[in-house]
Design a protein around this motif. Structure first.
Motif, PDB file in Angstrom:
ATOM      1  N   UNK A 114       0.169   8.250  -7.884  1.00 50.21           N
ATOM      2  CA  UNK A 114      -0.884   7.614  -8.679  1.00 50.21           C
ATOM      3  C   UNK A 114      -2.133   7.355  -7.851  1.00 50.21           C
ATOM      4  N   UNK A 115      -2.047   7.523  -6.544  1.00 46.54           N
ATOM      5  CA  UNK A 115      -3.190   7.340  -5.654  1.00 46.54           C
ATOM      6  C   UNK A 115      -3.338   8.604  -4.814  1.00 46.54           C
ATOM      7  N   UNK A 116      -4.538   9.126  -4.779  1.00 44.15           N
ATOM      8  CA  UNK A 116      -4.800  10.327  -3.985  1.00 44.15           C
ATOM      9  C   UNK A 116      -4.966   9.929  -2.519  1.00 44.15           C
ATOM     10  N   UNK A 117      -4.029  10.366  -1.687  1.00 44.70           N
ATOM     11  CA  UNK A 117      -4.035  10.007  -0.273  1.00 44.70           C
ATOM     12  C   UNK A 117      -4.348  11.227   0.581  1.00 44.70           C
ATOM     13  N   UNK A 118      -5.131  10.986   1.612  1.00 43.46           N
ATOM     14  CA  UNK A 118      -5.362  12.033   2.602  1.00 43.46           C
ATOM     15  C   UNK A 118      -4.136  12.142   3.504  1.00 43.46           C
ATOM     16  N   UNK A 119      -4.120  13.153   4.336  1.00 35.36           N
ATOM     17  CA  UNK A 119      -2.959  13.361   5.198  1.00 35.36           C
ATOM     18  C   UNK A 119      -2.731  12.197   6.161  1.00 35.36           C
ATOM     19  N   UNK A 120      -3.766  11.687   6.854  1.00 38.11           N
ATOM     20  CA  UNK A 120      -3.515  10.520   7.721  1.00 38.11           C
ATOM     21  C   UNK A 120      -3.065   9.292   6.937  1.00 38.11           C
ATOM     22  N   UNK A 121      -3.675   9.064   5.775  1.00 38.86           N
ATOM     23  CA  UNK A 121      -3.281   7.908   4.968  1.00 38.86           C
ATOM     24  C   UNK A 121      -1.845   8.053   4.476  1.00 38.86           C
ATOM     25  N   UNK A 122      -1.456   9.268   4.124  1.00 29.28           N
ATOM     26  CA  UNK A 122      -0.081   9.491   3.681  1.00 29.28           C
ATOM     27  C   UNK A 122       0.907   9.241   4.820  1.00 29.28           C
ATOM     28  N   UNK A 123       0.564   9.690   6.007  1.00 25.25           N
ATOM     29  CA  UNK A 123       1.434   9.453   7.160  1.00 25.25           C
ATOM     30  C   UNK A 123       1.569   7.962   7.444  1.00 25.25           C
ATOM     31  N   UNK A 124       0.461   7.244   7.338  1.00 27.65           N
ATOM     32  CA  UNK A 124       0.509   5.798   7.562  1.00 27.65           C
ATOM     33  C   UNK A 124       1.369   5.118   6.505  1.00 27.65           C
ATOM     34  N   UNK A 125       1.206   5.528   5.270  1.00 32.42           N
ATOM     35  CA  UNK A 125       1.988   4.909   4.202  1.00 32.42           C
ATOM     36  C   UNK A 125       3.476   5.223   4.350  1.00 32.42           C
ATOM     37  N   UNK A 126       3.792   6.455   4.691  1.00 34.66           N
ATOM     38  CA  UNK A 126       5.198   6.809   4.892  1.00 34.66           C
ATOM     39  C   UNK A 126       5.800   6.022   6.052  1.00 34.66           C
ATOM     40  N   UNK A 127       5.030   5.834   7.109  1.00 32.31           N
ATOM     41  CA  UNK A 127       5.519   5.041   8.237  1.00 32.31           C
ATOM     42  C   UNK A 127       5.685   3.577   7.840  1.00 32.31           C
ATOM     43  N   UNK A 128       4.803   3.091   6.989  1.00 32.36           N
ATOM     44  CA  UNK A 128       4.908   1.702   6.527  1.00 32.36           C
ATOM     45  C   UNK A 128       6.185   1.486   5.730  1.00 32.36           C
ATOM     46  N   UNK A 129       6.568   2.462   4.932  1.00 27.15           N
ATOM     47  CA  UNK A 129       7.762   2.307   4.101  1.00 27.15           C
ATOM     48  C   UNK A 129       9.050   2.310   4.918  1.00 27.15           C
ATOM     49  N   UNK A 130       8.985   2.747   6.161  1.00 27.07           N
ATOM     50  CA  UNK A 130      10.180   2.741   7.007  1.00 27.07           C
ATOM     51  C   UNK A 130      10.386   1.407   7.714  1.00 27.07           C
ATOM     52  N   UNK A 131       9.420   0.500   7.614  1.00 27.88           N
ATOM     53  CA  UNK A 131       9.534  -0.790   8.292  1.00 27.88           C
ATOM     54  C   UNK A 131      10.523  -1.697   7.569  1.00 27.88           C
TER      55      UNK A 131
END
Length: 250
Positions: free
Chosen positions: A78-95
């Protein structure tokens, strides 16, 4: 945009970040509105606390409803993420839960220490010395030099978030909960009325039985003064005039 609409959009945004699911974000707003339709009267600190509790699963969700306009899709759908933003978000979900909450509230949403501590029901010391540093260390380790640009791009992407489908779903869920509550109230009221009718019938039946077995005082009106009223103890055949002789004992 008025203040109420802005606050509802903020609820959707924060709940979406904490749950990463549009449906649960809509449920969070519906739960908050079910406590008080005037969201401005609830207070931001309590709203933030309820959002965190909902994300943790500490608040029961609303009953299922059929007016579904948002499917169970992840945030990046639902949100258009760039590659760095997607990597940050994926890393956040692993916390872990608390480091992730601390990072989202303090770094992504840029909330102050006290509101963050109230929302997480945690001390400021624990947030600033344990949870937030843990999240920052892991995220910076995962993204290295791309952390700061990725954080800026993620914030920019969230600013373009369209919350209208989730807002519509939240209001539909709230209306469904209201209708369900009214139906349950009517059912309980009907049960109470039936019980009241049964008790009333039993009471009137007992009163009718008492009236049917009441002795008519008019039967004593023609008796002479001092005469004994007939009754079970002084009826003519109640007791024999003479007792039978006792047989001799051997």
């Amino acid at each position: 945009m008025d203040r109420e609409d802005a606050l509802q959009r903020r609820v959707i945004r924060l709940a979406l970040l904490l749950t990463a699911e549009p449906r649960r974000a809509a449920d969070a707003l519906a739960i908050i509105l079910s406590t008080n339709p005037d969201i401005l009267r609830i207070g931001e600190s309590r709203i933030d606390r309820m959002i965190v509790q909902h994300a943790r699963g500490e608040i029961a969700p609303l009953p299922a409803y059929s007016e579904t306009t948002v499917s169970d899709v992840p945030l990046d759908a639902v949100v258009s993420l760039t590659e760095p933003a997607r990597r940050l978000w994926d890393a956040c979900r692993t916390l872990e839960a608390q480091p992730r909450e601390a990072w989202i509230l303090r770094d992504l949403e840029e909330m102050d220490e006290i509101p963050t501590a109230r929302a997480m029901d945690c001390s400021r010391t624990a947030i600033e010395t344990v949870h937030r540093p843990t999240a920052l260390n892991l995220l910076r380790e995962a993204l290295a030099d791309d952390y700061d640009p990725a954080l800026a791009e993620l914030r920019t992407a969230l600013e373009r978030l369209d919350p209208e489908p989730m807002l519509a779903l939240a209001h539909a869920a709230r209306e469904h909960a209201i209708r369900r509550r009214r139906f349950t109230t009517l059912i309980l009221l009907g049960i109470l009325l039936v019980c009241f009718g049964i008790l009333t019938y039993i009471l009137f039946d007992l009163l009718a039985w008492d009236n049917a077995n009441e002795i008519d005082p008019s039967i004593y009106s023609n008796q002479a003064p001092g005469s004994v009223r007939p009754g079970p103890m002084n009826a003519p055949d109640s007791f024999p005039s003479q007792l039978p002789p006792t047989p001799p004992q051997r």
